[in-house]
Enzyme design. Structure first.
Site, PDB file in Angstrom:
ATOM      1  N   ASP A  88       0.839  -1.198   0.000  1.00 20.26           N
ATOM      2  CA  ASP A  88       0.000   0.000   0.000  1.00 20.26           C
ATOM      3  C   ASP A  88       0.875   1.250   0.000  1.00 20.26           C
ATOM      4  O   ASP A  88       1.878   1.313   0.698  1.00 20.26           O
ATOM      5  CB  ASP A  88      -0.860  -0.044   1.280  1.00 20.26           C
ATOM      6  N   GLU A 140      -2.161   6.043  -8.265  1.00 24.78           N
ATOM      7  CA  GLU A 140      -3.116   7.020  -7.710  1.00 24.78           C
ATOM      8  C   GLU A 140      -3.076   8.298  -8.537  1.00 24.78           C
ATOM      9  O   GLU A 140      -2.010   8.738  -8.978  1.00 24.78           O
ATOM     10  CB  GLU A 140      -2.752   7.323  -6.256  1.00 24.78           C
ATOM     11  N   GLY A 215      -8.885   5.803   2.089  1.00 24.35           N
ATOM     12  CA  GLY A 215      -9.533   6.557   3.169  1.00 24.35           C
ATOM     13  C   GLY A 215     -10.975   6.129   3.341  1.00 24.35           C
ATOM     14  O   GLY A 215     -11.861   6.949   3.555  1.00 24.35           O
ATOM     15  N   SER A 217     -12.369   4.080   5.691  1.00 23.08           N
ATOM     16  CA  SER A 217     -12.869   3.651   7.003  1.00 23.08           C
ATOM     17  C   SER A 217     -14.112   4.447   7.399  1.00 23.08           C
ATOM     18  O   SER A 217     -14.195   5.640   7.129  1.00 23.08           O
ATOM     19  CB  SER A 217     -11.788   3.824   8.076  1.00 23.08           C
ATOM     20  N   ASN A 257      -9.960   0.334   0.713  1.00 20.73           N
ATOM     21  CA  ASN A 257      -8.859   0.340   1.687  1.00 20.73           C
ATOM     22  C   ASN A 257      -9.350   0.706   3.087  1.00 20.73           C
ATOM     23  O   ASN A 257      -9.916   1.781   3.276  1.00 20.73           O
ATOM     24  CB  ASN A 257      -7.783   1.338   1.252  1.00 20.73           C
ATOM     25  N   THR A 258      -9.101  -0.214   4.033  1.00 25.23           N
ATOM     26  CA  THR A 258      -9.618  -0.029   5.400  1.00 25.23           C
ATOM     27  C   THR A 258      -8.524  -0.333   6.415  1.00 25.23           C
ATOM     28  O   THR A 258      -8.079  -1.475   6.531  1.00 25.23           O
ATOM     29  CB  THR A 258     -10.817  -0.982   5.627  1.00 25.23           C
ATOM     30  N   THR A 260      -7.981   2.289   9.512  1.00 26.98           N
ATOM     31  CA  THR A 260      -8.370   2.942  10.774  1.00 26.98           C
ATOM     32  C   THR A 260      -9.448   2.170  11.530  1.00 26.98           C
ATOM     33  O   THR A 260      -9.376   2.023  12.760  1.00 26.98           O
ATOM     34  CB  THR A 260      -8.844   4.383  10.491  1.00 26.98           C
TER      35      THR A 260
HETATM   36  O1  LIG Z   1      -6.581   4.339   2.353  1.00 23.47           O
HETATM   37  C1  LIG Z   1      -6.228   3.690   3.334  1.00 23.47           C
HETATM   38  C2  LIG Z   1      -7.197   3.453   4.492  1.00 23.47           C
HETATM   39  O2  LIG Z   1      -7.467   4.651   5.121  1.00 23.47           O
HETATM   40  P1  LIG Z   1      -8.372   4.734   6.457  1.00 23.47           P
HETATM   41  O3  LIG Z   1      -8.559   3.343   7.015  1.00 23.47           O
HETATM   42  O4  LIG Z   1      -7.584   5.608   7.372  1.00 23.47           O
HETATM   43  O5  LIG Z   1      -9.686   5.340   6.029  1.00 23.47           O
HETATM   44  N1  LIG Z   1      -4.963   3.178   3.395  1.00 23.47           N
HETATM   45  O6  LIG Z   1      -4.176   3.273   2.305  1.00 23.47           O
HETATM   46  C3  LIG Z   1      -4.458   2.539   4.617  1.00 23.47           C
HETATM   47  C4  LIG Z   1      -3.210   3.262   5.142  1.00 23.47           C
HETATM   48  C5  LIG Z   1      -3.444   4.725   5.401  1.00 23.47           C
HETATM   49  C6  LIG Z   1      -3.300   5.121   6.861  1.00 23.47           C
HETATM   50  O7  LIG Z   1      -4.422   4.787   7.613  1.00 23.47           O
HETATM   51 NA    NA Z   2      -0.956   9.757  -2.988  1.00 25.93          NA
HETATM   52 ZN   LIG Z   3      -4.605   5.030   1.253  1.00 28.57          ZN
END
Ligand SMILES: O=C(COP(=O)(O)O)N(O)CCCCO
Ligand code: NA
Ligand SMILES: [Zn+2]
Length: 311
Positions: A88, A140, A215, A217, A257-258, A260
């Site tokens: 990641d 990205e 992001g 979560s 992506n999760t 937090t």
């Molecule tokens: O996009 C995400 C998940 O983000 P989040 O779980 O904070 O919403 N990530 O890439 C996980 C690592 C980022 C730091 O938390």
């Molecule tokens: Na970025």
């Molecule tokens: Zn991320």
């Protein structure tokens, strides 16, 4: 079985469901996530940040990447659900090379803080390397607000759908993370969450490849309150509303992506267990409640994203 991330995401993209990608930094989170995925008969993506690799390798990228690749492969080969391992937010080419060498299923090259042309050039390079080793690639476009590990994105620089079309054609990248208004961490929005759904729809129409929501979560109130009951201070924590995640999946997001949510669930369980079991000093016991809560969040998300039963 241990699979390439692309296999998992192509199916999700075709059938318009999503697969959560959960971050780990240690064995406890891996075990809790895999238990949840097995129970839900779901494919699963395990991911590690460069910081996790640095942590597990005590500063040595290859040692850290091998720790995760060998542990995840070892577990995956004993399970009858598809499991992939993803790097990641790869920004440091040394870490990306280490992940490819160690046998990760896929790597993210995150050069979205660079100018478009630079991002395109770097991504093209990484795709060449990774594909030669049978590894798929995420990139990205646009920037999330908030902290992206060592890069503080000052403001939301949302993805340009036309640029996304060119970027995907030129780089041959396997999946794309378009910035549409989310941010990392537990404090995502000042006011109401506002994601640019129209922009997401355009990106899917123009690129037709699996898309990634960063992001993502939701910061479940239940675990924030439980952690605070036992002494945590998470005041103002706010995530992406579940209905917004659902809408993103309907519009073509396939990897969610999760990180937090699992951190807060584990924290709540750990704090609760320690305060209720003052005599306990066996880590296999005092981590258990936190792992149970992580598993609960995992299973809920697998149901919610319609990943359950897709293994
Ligand atoms: O996009 C995400 C998940 O983000 P989040 O779980 O904070 O919403 N990530 O890439 C996980 C690592 C980022 C730091 O938390
Ligand atoms: Na970025
Ligand atoms: Zn991320």
């Amino acid at each position: 079985m241990y699979v390439n991330t692309k296999e998992i995401l192509e199916d999700a993209s075709k059938k318009y469901y999503a697969v959560p990608a959960f971050n780990i930094n240690n064995l406890e989170f891996l075990m809790a996530i895999l238990q949840g995925a097995v129970e839900k008969k779901a494919p699963i993506i395990i991911e590690t940040s460069e910081g996790a690799i640095k942590y597990a390798g005590n500063g040595n990228p290859l040692r850290g990447a091998r720790f995760f690749a060998e542990t995840v492969k070892n577990y995956a080969e004993s399970l009858d659900i598809p499991v992939a391992l993803h790097l990641d937010h790869g920004k440091n080419l040394e870490y990306i090379a280490a992940a490819i060498k160690a046998g990760y299923s896929s790597v993210m090259i995150d050069a979205s803080h660079e100018e478009f042309e630079k991002n395109l050039e770097i991504t093209k390079e990484v795709v060449k390397w990774a594909h030669a080793a049978g590894v798929s690639v995420e990139a990205e476009l646009g920037q999330l607000a908030g902290i992206e590990d060592n890069v503080v994105a000052k403001e939301n620089v949302l993805v340009d759908p036309q640029q996304a079309k060119i970027f995907v054609e030129e780089t041959n990248v396997d999946f794309l993370a378009p910035a549409i208004g989310t941010s990392h961490g537990a404090f995502k929005f000042k006011g109401e969450a506002k994601l640019d759904f129209e922009r997401l729809k355009r990106v899917k129409e123009l690129t037709k490849i699996p898309l990634v929501l960063h992001g993502a979560s939701s910061v479940p109130t239940k675990f924030v309150e439980l952690a605070e009951k036992y002494g945590a201070n998470l005041g103002g924590a706010k995530g992406v509303p579940q209905e917004d995640i659902k809408k993103c999946v309907e519009l073509g997001i396939n990897k969610v992506n999760t990180d937090t949510d699992l951190r807060i669930a584990f924290l709540a369980g750990l704090r609760k267990h320690l305060s209720e079991n003052e005599k306990e000093f066996d880590p296999r016991k005092y981590f258990k409640e936190g792992m149970e809560f992580v598993k609960e969040v995992v299973m809920e998300r697998l149901e919610f994203l319609n990943t359950a039963g897709k293994a």
